[in-house]
Design an enzyme around this catalytic site. Structure first.
Site, PDB file in Angstrom:
ATOM      1  CE  LYS A  98     -12.580  12.850  13.468  1.00 11.55           C
ATOM      2  NZ  LYS A  98     -11.519  12.394  12.941  1.00 11.55           N
TER       3      LYS A  98
ATOM      4  CD1 TRP B  93     -17.732  13.999  13.011  1.00 11.71           C
ATOM      5  CD2 TRP B  93     -17.666  11.957  11.794  1.00 11.71           C
ATOM      6  NE1 TRP B  93     -17.250  12.621  13.408  1.00 11.71           N
ATOM      7  CE2 TRP B  93     -17.424  11.595  12.284  1.00 11.71           C
ATOM      8  CE3 TRP B  93     -17.863  11.379  10.205  1.00 11.71           C
ATOM      9  CZ2 TRP B  93     -16.571  10.476  12.871  1.00 11.71           C
ATOM     10  CZ3 TRP B  93     -17.282  10.210  10.867  1.00 11.71           C
ATOM     11  CH2 TRP B  93     -16.676   9.256  11.665  1.00 11.71           C
TER      12      TRP B  93
ATOM     13  CB  THR C 137      -0.966  -0.071   1.330  1.00 12.31           C
ATOM     14  OG1 THR C 137      -0.019  -0.088   2.670  1.00 12.31           O
ATOM     15  CG2 THR C 137      -1.876  -1.197   1.191  1.00 12.31           C
TER      16      THR C 137
END
Ligand code: AMP
Length: 552
Positions: A446, A451, A190
């Protein structure tokens, strides 16, 4: 009761044999930047894959499941490596040629690559790393490039081979071993934003099943009538499974090699007329700007897969206008990558299809999904409840690679105790199974306990006609904890007017979510696979490198 069916392993050698015989006339066309591209039939690719396997076994001593690295562009030789290496029982390890040197070194050493096949044009990148790659015994160089860069290698370095000389004269068939379908076939690390990169190891079985899904009508719907332009690099999650899926169904491949800039991409589409293509949004943004300035005919592409990052709906609309349909897909290195595709349900009008097309798409039978709330409870698929997406299935990783010669697996809390992959992506799922992502968990803003979706702000900003690209990140705020910072790239000739941009946003986004902080940038920083690199933007802001305007 046991079934009465044969238990034949699902192997890549089967895909190779099938593609190179039943679909022997399909082609891999590699762009060369010259008048004519290079064309090779699947039959030839299959024969050369067998020759490569002989060469790796007899001249490089590969007789076990060693990792064989490829540092290559998308081209026919890379497809040969894709098919030969796993089929002979070794493990294909695709190396990301855009990684910083130290990460490449780390990855090659972690996987203990014994052989690396490299494109000659990438020798400037690889040659300086060779003294740091002690496991490397053989280096195979393919295609044009300056070999003199290897002149200084001392006696302790890898043995150097020329790809064409190495495979020449070898037998064009190979007695492919009957492997365990669960054994390692390929690996990919990754792109790792924090900590060391994590290795995902795909099995023959997972790749075989994933390839079938890629071709299904509810996914990319590819047949032997198609040619796919594989822009997504072969080092990015197996080029989204295309080199295997194409061999399974006889889909011809158009490979851009190192010609990934918008102008040659537009040329190759106009001349070679692919019917499908796959790439991240950045590529499609660049291509759109190119054909807007210098028109080319892209209409051969009946279907384009766009994924790896959120596709702004405005981009989809722009392509609709030039007769090219983008289909949004979501996936990860850990999911092989096909997780969802946004084909709408059957029987809808274009207008009714639109809300489905702009989602990340729906899950195929091979991918089970659930949403975890912040308290760990699972949330309903009601299109409203937002949580972290978790998935499970036969082509989803269940662990990370522990490193050659060490632990088999590396523990990681990405995997739940009951075996699901925690994706780190936050979103909602509709009752009919369409996923809409709002953010990466770590990118959510946040603000005062609520959110804000950075992705929603970006999509809305990129719908503005003067905005070429926009990336939104969370920055610390004394009153609210975090607030959004909008970084914007304008189209050529446009002048910045933050108040107008904010007013434009206010027509689409709740007022309390609108960014107060704005910065004009020349380009949004990108990761090694072409996604917005928000980590870099946050650092630039923290280091005071951005020219920030505050609009209260
Ligand atoms: P990688 O493993 O480098 O391909 O990164 C996988 C991540 O890319 C996912 O976890 C998502 O955060 C992001 N991603 C991939 N496809 C999409 C998409 N269609 N929309 C939004 N994010 C995406």
């Amino acid at each position: 009761m046991l079934s009465t069916m044969q238990d034949v392993p699902l192997l890549i050698s089967r895909i190779l044999t099938h593609g190179s015989t039943i679909h022997g006339k399909s082609q891999v066309t590699t762009w060369t930047g010259e008048a004519e591209p290079h064309r090779r039939s699947f039959a030839e690719v299959g024969a050369r894959a067998a020759q490569l396997a002989h060469a790796l076994r007899d001249s490089c001593g590969v007789t076990d499941a060693s990792a064989i690295g490829t540092l290559m562009w998308n081209n026919a030789e890379h497809v040969e490596a894709y098919l030969a290496i796993p089929s002979m029982g070794a493990v294909l390890h695709t190396l990301n040629l855009r990684l910083p040197a130290e990460q490449l070194i780390w990855i090659v050493n972690h996987a203990a690559d014994r052989v690396v096949i490299v494109n000659g044009s990438l020798l400037p990148l690889l040659a300086p790393l060779l003294p740091h790659l002690p496991t490397l015994e053989h280096l195979v160089v393919s295609g044009p490039g300056d070999r003199s860069l290897l002149d200084d290698i001392d006696g302790g370095g890898p043995q150097i081979h020329e790809y064409e000389e190495l495979i020449a004269g070898r037998p064009t068939t190979y007695d492919w071993p009957q492997l365990d379908e669960r054994s390692a076939a390929a690996m990919c690390y990754t792109s790792g934003t924090t900590g060391d990169p994590k290795g995902v190891v795909y099995s023959h079985r997972s790749i075989y099943l994933h390839s079938m899904q890629v071709n299904m009508s509810e996914s990319m719907a590819l047949t032997d009538q198609d040619t796919t332009l594989v822009v997504v690099p072969q080092f990015h999650v197996n080029a989204w499974g295309l080199p295997h899926a194409t061999f399974m169904s006889g889909v011809s491949m158009l490979m851009p090699d190192r010609f990934l800039q918008p102008a040659p991409l537009a040329d190759m589409i106009e001349r070679e007329r692919p019917t499908h293509a796959a790439a991240v949004p950045t590529i499609w943004q660049g291509l759109l700007a190119e054909v807007t300035a210098h028109p080319r005919d892209l209409t051969s592409m009946r279907n384009v897969t766009i994924g790896g990052a959120a596709c702004p709906p405005s981009l989809m609309e722009a392509y609709d206008k030039i007769g090219v349909r983008l289909c949004h897909a979501w996936g990860m290195t850990e999911t092989s990558p096909l997780g969802t595709m946004s084909n709408p349900p059957a029987g809808l009008s274009a207008e009714e299809e639109w809300p489905y097309r702009i989602t990340q798409g729906r899950f195929p039978a091979g991918v089970e999904a659930r949403l975890a709330g912040s308290d760990g409870a699972f949330l309903p698929w009601d299109g409203v409840s937002a949580g972290e997406l978790e998935v499970r299935g036969p082509w989803i990783a269940g662990a990370y690679f522990g490193g050659a010669g060490g632990e088999d697996f590396r523990p990681d809390d990405k995997f739940s105790p009951d075996g699901w992959l925690r994706t780190g992506d936050v979103g909602v799922i509709s009752p009919d199974g369409y996923l809409t992502l709002t953010d990466r968990a770590k990118d959510v803003i946040k603000s005062g306990g609520e959110w804000i979706s950075s992705q929603e702000l970006e999509n809305a900003l990129m719908a503005h006609p003067e905005v070429a690209e926009a990336a939104v990140v969370a920055v610390p705020d004394t009153k609210w904890g975090e607030r959004p910072l909008a970084t914007v790239v304008l189209r050529p000739g446009a002048t910045v007017d933050y108040a107008a941009l904010k007013a434009f946003l206010a027509t689409r986004i709740a007022k309390w979510q609108l960014p107060e902080r704005w910065a004009l940038v020349e380009a949004v920083p990108k990761t090694s696979v072409g996604k917005f690199d928000k980590k870099v933007i946050r650092r630039q802001y923290a280091d005071g490198e951005l020219d920030v305007t505050e609009l209260r």
